[in-house]
Design a protein around this motif. Structure first.
Motif, PDB file in Angstrom:
ATOM      1  N   PHE A   1       5.249   0.106  -9.241  1.00 39.59           N
ATOM      2  CA  PHE A   1       5.105   0.172  -7.823  1.00 39.59           C
ATOM      3  C   PHE A   1       4.038  -0.820  -7.286  1.00 39.59           C
ATOM      4  O   PHE A   1       2.915  -0.559  -7.973  1.00 39.59           O
ATOM      5  CB  PHE A   1       5.422   1.426  -7.215  1.00 39.59           C
ATOM      6  N   LYS A   2       3.976  -1.207  -6.032  1.00 39.12           N
ATOM      7  CA  LYS A   2       2.905  -1.749  -5.344  1.00 39.12           C
ATOM      8  C   LYS A   2       2.854  -1.373  -4.136  1.00 39.12           C
ATOM      9  O   LYS A   2       3.599  -0.895  -3.317  1.00 39.12           O
ATOM     10  CB  LYS A   2       2.902  -3.369  -5.416  1.00 39.12           C
ATOM     11  N   GLU A   3       1.615  -0.748  -3.304  1.00 42.51           N
ATOM     12  CA  GLU A   3       1.423  -0.339  -2.190  1.00 42.51           C
ATOM     13  C   GLU A   3       1.027  -1.443  -1.032  1.00 42.51           C
ATOM     14  O   GLU A   3       0.371  -2.433  -1.525  1.00 42.51           O
ATOM     15  CB  GLU A   3       0.344   0.785  -2.280  1.00 42.51           C
ATOM     16  N   VAL A   4       1.927  -1.557  -0.135  1.00 41.66           N
ATOM     17  CA  VAL A   4       1.573  -2.431   0.888  1.00 41.66           C
ATOM     18  C   VAL A   4       1.159  -2.094   2.141  1.00 41.66           C
ATOM     19  O   VAL A   4       1.989  -1.106   2.671  1.00 41.66           O
ATOM     20  CB  VAL A   4       2.990  -3.325   0.797  1.00 41.66           C
ATOM     21  N   ASP A   5       0.367  -2.200   2.599  1.00 41.79           N
ATOM     22  CA  ASP A   5      -0.284  -1.731   4.117  1.00 41.79           C
ATOM     23  C   ASP A   5       0.254  -2.520   5.153  1.00 41.79           C
ATOM     24  O   ASP A   5      -0.297  -3.661   5.353  1.00 41.79           O
ATOM     25  CB  ASP A   5      -1.686  -1.462   3.911  1.00 41.79           C
ATOM     26  N   LYS A   6       1.360  -1.984   5.892  1.00 37.49           N
ATOM     27  CA  LYS A   6       1.807  -2.628   6.893  1.00 37.49           C
ATOM     28  C   LYS A   6       2.272  -1.728   8.023  1.00 37.49           C
ATOM     29  O   LYS A   6       2.626  -0.574   7.703  1.00 37.49           O
ATOM     30  CB  LYS A   6       3.114  -3.611   6.464  1.00 37.49           C
ATOM     31  N   HIS A   7       2.392  -1.973   9.271  1.00 37.45           N
ATOM     32  CA  HIS A   7       2.873  -1.440  10.440  1.00 37.45           C
ATOM     33  C   HIS A   7       2.284  -0.027  10.511  1.00 37.45           C
ATOM     34  O   HIS A   7       2.901   0.866  10.904  1.00 37.45           O
ATOM     35  CB  HIS A   7       4.400  -1.142  10.385  1.00 37.45           C
ATOM     36  N   ASP A   8       0.893   0.189  10.126  1.00 37.42           N
ATOM     37  CA  ASP A   8       0.317   1.544  10.054  1.00 37.42           C
ATOM     38  C   ASP A   8       0.785   2.336   9.154  1.00 37.42           C
ATOM     39  O   ASP A   8       0.802   3.782   9.205  1.00 37.42           O
ATOM     40  CB  ASP A   8       0.440   2.164  11.351  1.00 37.42           C
ATOM     41  N   ILE A   9       1.615   1.855   7.953  1.00 39.89           N
ATOM     42  CA  ILE A   9       2.243   2.428   7.006  1.00 39.89           C
ATOM     43  C   ILE A   9       1.678   2.151   5.665  1.00 39.89           C
ATOM     44  O   ILE A   9       1.467   0.752   5.546  1.00 39.89           O
ATOM     45  CB  ILE A   9       3.593   2.409   7.104  1.00 39.89           C
ATOM     46  N   THR A  10       1.348   2.934   4.577  1.00 40.72           N
ATOM     47  CA  THR A  10       1.286   2.342   3.141  1.00 40.72           C
ATOM     48  C   THR A  10       2.710   2.577   2.396  1.00 40.72           C
ATOM     49  O   THR A  10       3.251   3.556   2.129  1.00 40.72           O
ATOM     50  CB  THR A  10       0.253   3.328   2.548  1.00 40.72           C
ATOM     51  N   TYR A  11       3.496   1.224   2.646  1.00 40.03           N
ATOM     52  CA  TYR A  11       4.589   1.290   1.706  1.00 40.03           C
ATOM     53  C   TYR A  11       4.486   1.213   0.263  1.00 40.03           C
ATOM     54  O   TYR A  11       3.610   0.677  -0.304  1.00 40.03           O
ATOM     55  CB  TYR A  11       5.559  -0.235   2.190  1.00 40.03           C
TER      56      TYR A  11
ATOM     57  N   TYR B   1       8.832  -0.259  -5.170  1.00 41.98           N
ATOM     58  CA  TYR B   1       9.188  -0.113  -6.603  1.00 41.98           C
ATOM     59  C   TYR B   1       9.761  -1.527  -6.983  1.00 41.98           C
ATOM     60  O   TYR B   1      10.389  -2.374  -6.155  1.00 41.98           O
ATOM     61  CB  TYR B   1      10.006   0.933  -6.725  1.00 41.98           C
ATOM     62  N   TYR B   2       9.312  -1.864  -8.253  1.00 42.02           N
ATOM     63  CA  TYR B   2      10.064  -3.302  -9.050  1.00 42.02           C
ATOM     64  C   TYR B   2      10.000  -3.095 -10.383  1.00 42.02           C
ATOM     65  O   TYR B   2       9.307  -2.184 -10.892  1.00 42.02           O
ATOM     66  CB  TYR B   2       8.912  -4.414  -8.442  1.00 42.02           C
TER      67      TYR B   2
END
Length: 328
Positions: free
Chosen positions: A84-94, A97-98
């Motif tokens: 998985f990779k963590e992505v910071d967008k929309h004040d969220i840490t998404y 998974y891949y």
């Protein structure tokens, strides 16, 4: 700078990666909060990963199947290829998974390049009948033959996952076709906030988590503002962050023809003159100079865009097209 989900209208083509909200005369409801939707999305995705297994054929085509009661198939959740990779967008840490079936042996793509890809995308939803959960998969788009897609013009999740993979090798064939080998291939599981979010289509529901299997055959480096500097250099060192905007004019450097707002075009600031057979000509410094000088050229190929003090090689130098106090 708040990132917006890119939605591009392409008539009759790319209805999955490129989409447009249909105006049917009905007033649109206000979007749901991103964090509320993400909580539902990640629970749904992780449940899918726990309850399904994947079959991969020799050409890396994937089939996802629900594990039956008492089944001994390995769930996707337990596969070593899952990451998985963590992505910071929309004040969220998404948490995205891949599956990495093969990284690839060529070059890494960046989020401002064009990708030559084949892919299949599907959405899934769960129904419960007599206490039995069933997952329905709806394939909304599939490109078995590769097509070119620019990563900054498609849904956000692609721009974060595709750069984790590399291109492969290619061989021209006698019939004029090209054979691609050892390219990166995998699957991404995207929460709706990194896909279409509230913008549904005829085949993609609003707030739908999406799954894409993909093969990265090739890439094309882009120069968005045509200043002779590849966008991958002008975006910035960290592609998980917002792009660099040197003069803070609202236009990132990779789409700004005058990066430092000094009134001189970036292309002009990377130019120089040289003599060739007694004739004065104009040349352009590359972003980085070559490792070895080409003796066939009448100038030093090892020189990259210089600083104001004519430093042509230091990796940390402030190149003159980014220095407003410098004049060409």
């Amino acid at each position: 700078m708040k990132s917006l989900l890119k939605i591009v209208l392409v008539v009759g083509l790319f209805t999955s990666l490129f989409s447009c909200q249909k105006d049917d005369g009905v007033s649109l409801q206000e979007d749901r909060p991103y964090d509320e939707v993400y909580a539902e999305d990640i629970a749904e995705i992780e449940e899918f990963l726990h309850t399904h297994y994947v079959t991969v054929d020799a050409d890396y085509n994937t089939t996802f199947t629900q594990i039956p009661d008492g089944g001994t198939q390995t769930p996707i959740w337990d596969m070593p290829e899952l990451d998985f990779k963590e992505v910071d967008k929309h004040d969220i840490t998404y948490k995205v998974y891949y599956l990495n079936f093969r990284e690839g042996v060529g070059e890494n793509i960046t989020r401002v390049d064009s990708s030559y890809v084949s892919y299949k995308g599907f959405a899934f939803n769960k129904t419960t009948t007599d206490g039995v959960d069933t997952y329905n998969q709806t394939v909304f788009d599939e490109k078995q033959s590769p097509i070119w897609l620019s990563l900054d013009e498609v849904i956000t999740g692609w721009a974060y996952i595709m750069p984790l993979f590399k291109t492969g090798t290619f061989t021209p064939m006698a019939d004029g076709s090209i054979s691609y080998n050892d390219f990166g291939t995998g699957v991404m599981f995207l929460p709706s906030g990194l896909a279409y979010f509230s913008s549904g289509t005829l085949t993609i529901p609003s707030y739908a988590s999406l799954v894409f299997s993909f093969k990265l055959h090739n890439l094309r480096r882009r120069d968005h503002d045509q200043d002779g500097i590849l966008s991958m250099y002008e975006y910035g060192p960290d592609f998980d962050e917002d792009p660099i905007d040197t003069d803070e004019d609202g236009r990132p450097d990779y789409i700004d023809v005058d990066d430092d707002a000094d009134g001189v075009l970036t292309k002009v600031e990377r130019s120089f003159t040289y003599l060739d057979g007694g004739e004065t000509k104009t040349g352009y410094y590359p972003y980085n100079g070559a490792l070895v000088d080409d003796p066939s050229t009448p100038y030093d190929d090892t020189k990259g865009i210089p600083s104001c003090s004519n430093d042509f090689t230091s990796p940390t130098r402030l190149r003159r097209h980014l220095d407003p106090s410098c004049r060409n």
